[in-house]
Design an enzyme around this catalytic site. Structure first.
Site, PDB file in Angstrom:
ATOM      1  N   LYS A 198       0.855  -1.185   0.000  1.00 52.71           N
ATOM      2  CA  LYS A 198       0.000   0.000   0.000  1.00 52.71           C
ATOM      3  C   LYS A 198       0.895   1.240   0.000  1.00 52.71           C
ATOM      4  O   LYS A 198       1.691   1.435   0.913  1.00 52.71           O
ATOM      5  CB  LYS A 198      -0.911   0.026   1.220  1.00 52.71           C
ATOM      6  CG  LYS A 198      -1.766   1.296   1.280  1.00 52.71           C
ATOM      7  CD  LYS A 198      -2.469   1.456   2.619  1.00 52.71           C
ATOM      8  CE  LYS A 198      -3.056   2.862   2.721  1.00 52.71           C
ATOM      9  NZ  LYS A 198      -3.619   3.136   4.059  1.00 52.71           N
TER      10      LYS A 198
ATOM     11  N   GLY B 122      -8.019   9.301  10.204  1.00 48.92           N
ATOM     12  CA  GLY B 122      -8.234   9.412  11.643  1.00 48.92           C
ATOM     13  C   GLY B 122      -9.319  10.377  12.066  1.00 48.92           C
ATOM     14  O   GLY B 122      -9.540  10.569  13.263  1.00 48.92           O
TER      15      GLY B 122
ATOM     16  N   ALA C 235      -9.563   5.620   4.755  1.00 45.72           N
ATOM     17  CA  ALA C 235      -9.453   6.800   5.618  1.00 45.72           C
ATOM     18  C   ALA C 235     -10.792   7.494   5.832  1.00 45.72           C
ATOM     19  O   ALA C 235     -11.557   7.693   4.883  1.00 45.72           O
ATOM     20  CB  ALA C 235      -8.446   7.824   5.085  1.00 45.72           C
ATOM     21  N   GLY C 236     -11.046   7.852   7.087  1.00 43.25           N
ATOM     22  CA  GLY C 236     -12.194   8.658   7.435  1.00 43.25           C
ATOM     23  C   GLY C 236     -13.392   7.915   7.995  1.00 43.25           C
ATOM     24  O   GLY C 236     -14.309   8.522   8.528  1.00 43.25           O
TER      25      GLY C 236
ATOM     26  N   ASN D 287      -8.483   1.636  10.217  1.00 39.67           N
ATOM     27  CA  ASN D 287      -7.636   1.339  11.359  1.00 39.67           C
ATOM     28  C   ASN D 287      -8.149   2.066  12.606  1.00 39.67           C
ATOM     29  O   ASN D 287      -8.625   1.460  13.562  1.00 39.67           O
ATOM     30  CB  ASN D 287      -6.193   1.708  11.067  1.00 39.67           C
ATOM     31  CG  ASN D 287      -5.220   1.264  12.152  1.00 39.67           C
ATOM     32  OD1 ASN D 287      -4.019   1.491  12.064  1.00 39.67           O
ATOM     33  ND2 ASN D 287      -5.685   0.612  13.210  1.00 39.67           N
ATOM     34  N   THR D 288      -8.114   3.403  12.561  1.00 34.82           N
ATOM     35  CA  THR D 288      -8.471   4.189  13.739  1.00 34.82           C
ATOM     36  C   THR D 288      -9.899   3.922  14.206  1.00 34.82           C
ATOM     37  O   THR D 288     -10.169   3.886  15.411  1.00 34.82           O
ATOM     38  CB  THR D 288      -8.299   5.692  13.454  1.00 34.82           C
ATOM     39  OG1 THR D 288      -7.000   5.929  12.918  1.00 34.82           O
ATOM     40  CG2 THR D 288      -8.451   6.503  14.726  1.00 34.82           C
TER      41      THR D 288
END
Length: 262
Positions: A100, A161, A187-188, A209-210
């Site tokens: 990635k 995040g 993301a997001g 992830n977050t």
């Protein structure tokens, strides 16, 4: 089976999950298992996968025999830095080619630097890597990354995040209409409904992830995300009813009911 195919390999799960930000490798393992994910991302600059001898390794918690590792370039701000990092990852993972790419523009927003991303993608593809690439939601640049040879494009839903969810579904739809490689929202995502919306739009998968690691109960959130991705995909395949201001026609026949003439 409705599988996700990336670089010629099929995966039953359309949820990709990161391995950072957990309190320890045990929590990482339990969350990943609960998510059902088969592809796990790992930040080479922040996570030990053998480069720090004698320290706990992610490879012990999540064996590569069970999961497909996706080394990423989190923390890189130039094409040269990203290429160097992924060449190191290939050495550490015995020639592993699926990676990635992310090249960040600034440390505050973590928005992608697309000029450096394009430059790195060209180098990595020529070097034999199978590149999944984090990018802005610009449909022209997403198509260019596909033309360079990236095996998947990964537009952001909102800032890394942030947990803000999908802020611009219209651009995502433009990317989806023109893409011939998997489109994976990256993301997001903040909660399960965000993941479901991404899948309902027609995205091929979601990477997060977050949203999981920063939840009060990461393992339970991972389980919720698994269900959300599956439900969103099924809803997309089923084809939702059209939206309308009000029901212009009754949903059931009116003839033959009591008090109604035929």
């Amino acid at each position: 089976m409705d599988s996700l195919t990336i670089a010629g390999k099929a995966y039953a799960s359309r949820l990709l999950i990161g391995t950072g930000k957990y309190k320890d490798f045990d929590e990482t393992r339990r969350a990943v298992e609960a998510s059902g994910a088969q592809i796990v991302t790992v930040a080479i600059r922040r996570t030990n996968i053998g480069q720090n001898a004698g320290e706990p390794s992610l490879l012990d918690a999540l064996p590569p025999s069970k999961y497909t590792y996706l080394p990423n370039t989190a923390g890189c701000y130039s094409a040269d830095d990203a290429v160097r990092t992924l060449r190191l990852a290939r050495e550490l993972l015995d020639g592993h080619e699926l990676v990635k790419l992310e090249v960040l523009g600034d440390p505050k927003s973590l928005y992608p630097n697309m000029m450096e991303t394009l430059k790195a993608a060209e180098t990595l593809v020529k070097d034999g890597f199978k590149v999944m690439v984090y990018c802005s939601d610009d449909p022209i640049l997403a198509k260019r990354l596909e033309e360079i040879g990236c095996v998947a494009v990964m537009p952001l839903a909102s800032l890394i995040g942030s947990g803000m969810g999908i802020l611009n579904p219209w651009n995502l739809q433009l990317i989806l209409e023109n893409a011939k490689v998997p489109v994976i929202v990256d993301a997001g995502v903040g909660t399960a409904s965000d993941a479901a919306i991404a899948m309902e739009l027609g995205c091929d998968g979601v990477l997060m992830n977050t949203a999981v690691a920063a939840a009060k109960n990461p393992v339970l959130m991972a389980q919720a995300m698994k269900k959300a991705v599956e439900a969103g995909r099924e809803a997309y395949l089923a084809g939702r009813m059209p939206k309308k201001l009000y029901a212009a026609a009754p949903s059931s026949p009116t003839t033959g009911i009591i008090g109604k003439a035929a």
